[in-house]
Design an enzyme around this catalytic site. Sequence first.
Site, mmCIF file in Angstrom:
data_model
loop_
_atom_site.group_PDB
_atom_site.id
_atom_site.type_symbol
_atom_site.label_atom_id
_atom_site.label_comp_id
_atom_site.label_asym_id
_atom_site.label_seq_id
_atom_site.Cartn_x
_atom_site.Cartn_y
_atom_site.Cartn_z
ATOM 1 N N ASP A 11 0.936 -1.260 0.075
ATOM 2 C CA ASP A 11 0.136 0.095 0.006
ATOM 3 C C ASP A 11 0.956 1.093 0.113
ATOM 4 O OD1 ASP A 11 -1.735 2.181 0.417
ATOM 5 O OD2 ASP A 11 -2.782 1.271 2.445
ATOM 6 N N TYR A 228 1.453 0.343 14.713
ATOM 7 C CA TYR A 228 0.550 0.002 13.815
ATOM 8 C C TYR A 228 0.751 0.951 12.644
ATOM 9 C CZ TYR A 228 -3.771 0.196 11.107
ATOM 10 O OH TYR A 228 -4.560 0.113 9.963
ATOM 11 N N LYS A 231 -2.627 -2.112 7.174
ATOM 12 C CA LYS A 231 -2.895 -3.899 7.326
ATOM 13 C C LYS A 231 -1.875 -4.561 6.221
ATOM 14 C CE LYS A 231 -5.208 -4.927 9.338
ATOM 15 N NZ LYS A 231 -4.495 -5.177 10.390
HETATM 16 C C1 F6R Z 1 -5.952 0.802 6.397
HETATM 17 C C2 F6R Z 1 -7.231 0.514 7.474
HETATM 18 C C3 F6R Z 1 -8.003 1.572 7.759
HETATM 19 C C4 F6R Z 1 -7.296 2.803 8.684
HETATM 20 C C5 F6R Z 1 -8.358 3.990 9.200
HETATM 21 C C6 F6R Z 1 -7.623 4.917 10.062
HETATM 22 O O1 F6R Z 1 -5.787 -0.107 6.059
HETATM 23 O O2 F6R Z 1 -7.557 -0.344 7.720
HETATM 24 O O3 F6R Z 1 -9.215 1.497 8.479
HETATM 25 O O4 F6R Z 1 -6.714 2.067 9.817
HETATM 26 O O5 F6R Z 1 -8.780 4.414 8.068
HETATM 27 O O6 F6R Z 1 -6.412 5.309 9.465
HETATM 28 P P1 F6R Z 1 -5.602 6.497 9.619
HETATM 29 O O7 F6R Z 1 -5.171 6.206 10.981
HETATM 30 O O8 F6R Z 1 -4.613 6.580 8.426
HETATM 31 O O9 F6R Z 1 -6.433 7.934 9.942
HETATM 32 MG MG MG Z 2 -4.067 2.422 3.000
HETATM 33 MG MG MG Z 3 -4.851 -2.210 1.823
#
Ligand code: F6R
Ligand code: MG
Ligand code: MG
Length: 364
Positions: A11, A228, A231
């Site tokens: 990603d 973290y 994913k």
């Molecule tokens: C990304 C994912 C999303 C993010 C969520 C918060 O792969 O699973 O659910 O964790 O959109 O994203 P941030 O922390 O970048 O604002």
């Molecule tokens: Mg992403």
């Molecule tokens: Mg992804």
Amino acid sequence: MPQTLSVIKADIGGYIGHTAMHPDVFDLGREAVARAVQSGLLIDAQVSSCGDDLFLIMSHDRGENDERVHKLAWDTFVDGTEVAKKLHLYGAGQDLLVDAFSGNIRGAGPGSAELELEERQSEPVIVFMGDKCSAGAFNLPFYKMFADPFNTAGLVISEALHQGFAFEVHDVKEHQKIMITTPDELYDLLVFIGSPARYAVKRVVSRATGAVGAVSSTDKLSLIAGRYVGKDDPAAVVRCQGDFPAVGEVLEAFTTAWSVEGFMRGSHYGPWMPVAQRDAHPARFDGPPRVVALGFQIAKGKLVGPRDMFDDLSFDNARAEANHISDYLRKHGPFEPHRLPLDEMEYTTMPAVAAKLTSRWSEI
Ligand code: F6R
Ligand code: MG
Ligand code: MG
């Protein structure tokens, strides 16, 4: 000469938020692998996407862990990050966890699934691409394909499959691996792979021939980064027919929307929905998690395809099931079993909240 199928993914920026990949990033990837085919580094290559992840599907004769193939993937992700930055895409370069490439993409952030094969007269393979899910997500489908006779009739009625398969299981925390054979050690296998956050199936090998039938990416971003960052969204490659499960037996393993980790903020369980590529843009609560299946025939290393294998009415029930399960789980809001148990959550406010309230606890 043995050939290698390398699927390397990352990603490097989402469009919009974490839902999809921008066409310009996609085009950059396509041009980069086309140049590598022209230069003779690769026999053939295609670029694909699932949600916000870019998957490079590369066929070559250089074996697994080849420095030049891995560097090509790394450089493509770095260049793609530049495009993502210019467009202010979301989380540009998020899976590139090291500053510089040092010989192998493993441990650098991107996930890799590489399979060496002696091409058969006809060589059908399926490349699976996940989004909003974690390394280990393929444990259950691999088990169904290669060890469950209620899924794979060939285990019972085909001479070629009857001896069973061996599973290479990785302990992703302790960095150890073990081979466990089925059907004789089936119960031992399930003790481990039933816990996919810690034990992930890396490879499945035919006991009759020793040939690798399946491989998945087991790279865990949070363990590499120590926090973290996004994913894992793993990839897998599965060989089909003959000594391996038939195409339909491989796909049958996705007729139930299994629960996987990775829904919203990597901190919730959600149903893994098998979808056609046009539907691989998870938008509801950053999910539900998706899986796409691309079918290829390999012809002297050339990738003939893809066919979009889940673009089939017979997966409608699994998709409906995934939507029902999402409705049900979402009603739990911040409660388990929708939210992951505390020690498996990708990020949490627990330490800060616990520190703030520490003086207010008293003995019962
Ligand atoms: C990304 C994912 C999303 C993010 C969520 C918060 O792969 O699973 O659910 O964790 O959109 O994203 P941030 O922390 O970048 O604002
Ligand atoms: Mg992403
Ligand atoms: Mg992804």
